[in-house]
Scaffold this active site. Structure first.
Site, mmCIF file in Angstrom:
data_model
loop_
_atom_site.group_PDB
_atom_site.id
_atom_site.type_symbol
_atom_site.label_atom_id
_atom_site.label_comp_id
_atom_site.label_asym_id
_atom_site.label_seq_id
_atom_site.Cartn_x
_atom_site.Cartn_y
_atom_site.Cartn_z
ATOM 1 C CG ASP A 192 -2.447 1.151 0.853
ATOM 2 O OD1 ASP A 192 -2.081 1.150 0.161
ATOM 3 O OD2 ASP A 192 -2.743 1.341 1.867
ATOM 4 C CG ASN A 201 -7.011 -1.736 -5.296
ATOM 5 O OD1 ASN A 201 -7.378 -2.629 -4.705
ATOM 6 N ND2 ASN A 201 -8.230 -1.069 -4.673
HETATM 7 C C1 FPP Z 1 1.225 -7.283 -9.523
HETATM 8 C C2 FPP Z 1 1.718 -6.027 -9.579
HETATM 9 C C3 FPP Z 1 2.615 -5.784 -10.708
HETATM 10 C C4 FPP Z 1 0.887 -4.658 -9.529
HETATM 11 C C5 FPP Z 1 1.211 -3.425 -9.560
HETATM 12 C C6 FPP Z 1 1.632 -2.850 -9.301
HETATM 13 C C7 FPP Z 1 1.101 -2.752 -7.212
HETATM 14 C C8 FPP Z 1 2.366 -2.857 -6.598
HETATM 15 C C9 FPP Z 1 -0.445 -2.728 -7.394
HETATM 16 C C10 FPP Z 1 -0.451 -2.313 -6.094
HETATM 17 C C11 FPP Z 1 -2.108 -1.664 -6.601
HETATM 18 C C12 FPP Z 1 -2.249 -1.027 -5.316
HETATM 19 C C13 FPP Z 1 -4.121 -0.750 -5.218
HETATM 20 C C14 FPP Z 1 -1.252 -0.384 -4.756
HETATM 21 C C15 FPP Z 1 -2.257 0.121 -3.202
HETATM 22 O O1 FPP Z 1 -1.420 1.387 -3.361
HETATM 23 P P1 FPP Z 1 -2.074 2.465 -3.117
HETATM 24 O O2 FPP Z 1 -3.244 3.172 -4.822
HETATM 25 O O3 FPP Z 1 -3.602 2.833 -2.559
HETATM 26 O O4 FPP Z 1 -1.780 3.921 -1.954
HETATM 27 P P2 FPP Z 1 -2.572 4.672 -1.720
HETATM 28 O O5 FPP Z 1 -3.276 4.399 -0.705
HETATM 29 O O6 FPP Z 1 -1.147 6.009 -1.111
HETATM 30 O O7 FPP Z 1 -3.649 5.534 -2.024
HETATM 31 C C1 IPE Z 2 -2.907 -3.312 -1.935
HETATM 32 C C2 IPE Z 2 -3.962 -3.143 -2.278
HETATM 33 C C3 IPE Z 2 -4.069 -4.145 -3.448
HETATM 34 C C4 IPE Z 2 -5.132 -3.370 -1.755
HETATM 35 C C5 IPE Z 2 -5.160 -2.608 -0.217
HETATM 36 O O1 IPE Z 2 -5.298 -1.149 -0.035
HETATM 37 P P1 IPE Z 2 -6.465 -0.261 -0.294
HETATM 38 O O2 IPE Z 2 -5.465 0.610 -0.479
HETATM 39 O O3 IPE Z 2 -7.351 -0.601 -1.554
HETATM 40 O O4 IPE Z 2 -6.377 -0.875 0.969
HETATM 41 P P2 IPE Z 2 -7.784 0.724 1.453
HETATM 42 O O5 IPE Z 2 -6.696 1.169 2.243
HETATM 43 O O6 IPE Z 2 -8.748 1.099 0.854
HETATM 44 O O7 IPE Z 2 -8.240 0.144 2.852
HETATM 45 MG MG MG Z 3 -3.781 2.186 0.076
#
Ligand code: FPP
Ligand code: IPE
Ligand code: MG
Length: 256
Positions: free
Chosen positions: A32, A80
């Protein structure tokens, strides 16, 4: 040997203060903080995801180098889909690229790769690449890498219940015979088992619908580091913390 080569080599081996006999067998990671990583740099949040892939690539290498047997990473949750379509497209494209571009390395390292989740609802080209990567790595005998994609813990539990209910309806299963072992045979993690260690980056103190059944007795390590900044030094700290834990599984120590 140059100083850089010495540093590179030392990073490849398990740090000497860790006990190779007491490593977690299975590590699960909630990757995350990609969005915040980008926003803190004044970039659009989707720019964090490619950096997240770089961090994942190094984590896979690190786990393989240090002797971890199974790694499960959360790439896309069932929730997501509620993100902007452009961001969803970028994440799907990155997962597909990762599964294609890393094939050579998966072969070299003998890594077996699988995706878990409601894969039937993924874009067609990602579904095809998933199948190719799973087929090409199916016989690999090394670390097991599982990418949770369109994964939700509640959905996983529900589909296990549906499978068991169907067996009851067909008359092939008695409800009294449903136990933890028969239930677990219908989870995506069959054959991999529960994670010993669950890591979450970016400081959030929640599970976000990841492996709800399987984390019952996992040790949890949460770091404030944002996912793109996760590196071997942080992995070292996570493993060090894990080895300091007293895993009791509800029991008491014989001396107490
Ligand atoms: C397997 C693979 C190649 C994956 C692609 C890249 C990757 C690491 C994807 C995870 C997507 C995701 C929802 C991450 C969480 O960060 P966020 O977007 O929730 O960040 P935030 O919490 O700061 O908004
Ligand atoms: C890392 C992945 C793919 C899902 C969890 O992160 P999110 O960002 O979606 O989770 P919340 O903080 O919204 O709970
Ligand atoms: Mg996140």
């Amino acid at each position: 040997m140059t100083a850089k080569q010495i540093v590179d080599r030392s990073l490849k081996t398990l740090p000497s203060d860790l006990d190779p006999q007491r490593l977690p067998r299975h590590i699960a990671v909630i990757m995350d903080g990609n969005g915040r990583w980008a926003r803190r740099r004044g970039l659009p949040r989707i720019m964090g995801h490619p950096r997240g892939v770089d961090a994942l690539r190094d984590l896979v290498r690190c786990c393989d180098d240090w002797g971890i047997k199974a790694l499960t990473v959360y790439a896309f949750s069932t929730e997501n889909w509620n993100r902007p379509q452009k961001e969803i497209n970028v994440i799907m494209m990155l997962i597909e690229q990762f599964l294609r571009w890393e094939l050579r390395e998966f072969a070299q390292r003998q890594i077996r790769v699988e995706l878990m989740g409601q894969l039937q609802d993924l874009p067609e080209s990602l579904k095809q690449q998933t199948q190719r990567t799973m087929d090409k790595t199916a016989e690999n005998q090394g670390m097991r890498l599982t990418v949770a994609t369109n994964y939700g813990g509640r959905q996983e539990i529900l589909q296990a219940c549906q499978a068991l209910a169907a067996q009851v309806q067909q008359g092939t299963l008695n409800p009294e015979d449903i136990d933890q072992a028969s239930f677990e045979r219908h989870l995506y993690t069959v054959g991999i088992g529960d994670p010993d260690l669950l890591i979450r980056t970016s400081g959030e103190m929640r599970i976000s619908n990841f492996l709800l059944w399987q984390v019952a007795y996992s040790e949890i390590y949460i770091t404030d580091k944002l996912w793109p900044d996760f590196d071997r030094a942080e992995m070292h700290r996570a493993l060090w913390a894990f080895q300091k834990r007293d895993r009791r599984f509800g029991k008491v120590k014989p001396s107490r």
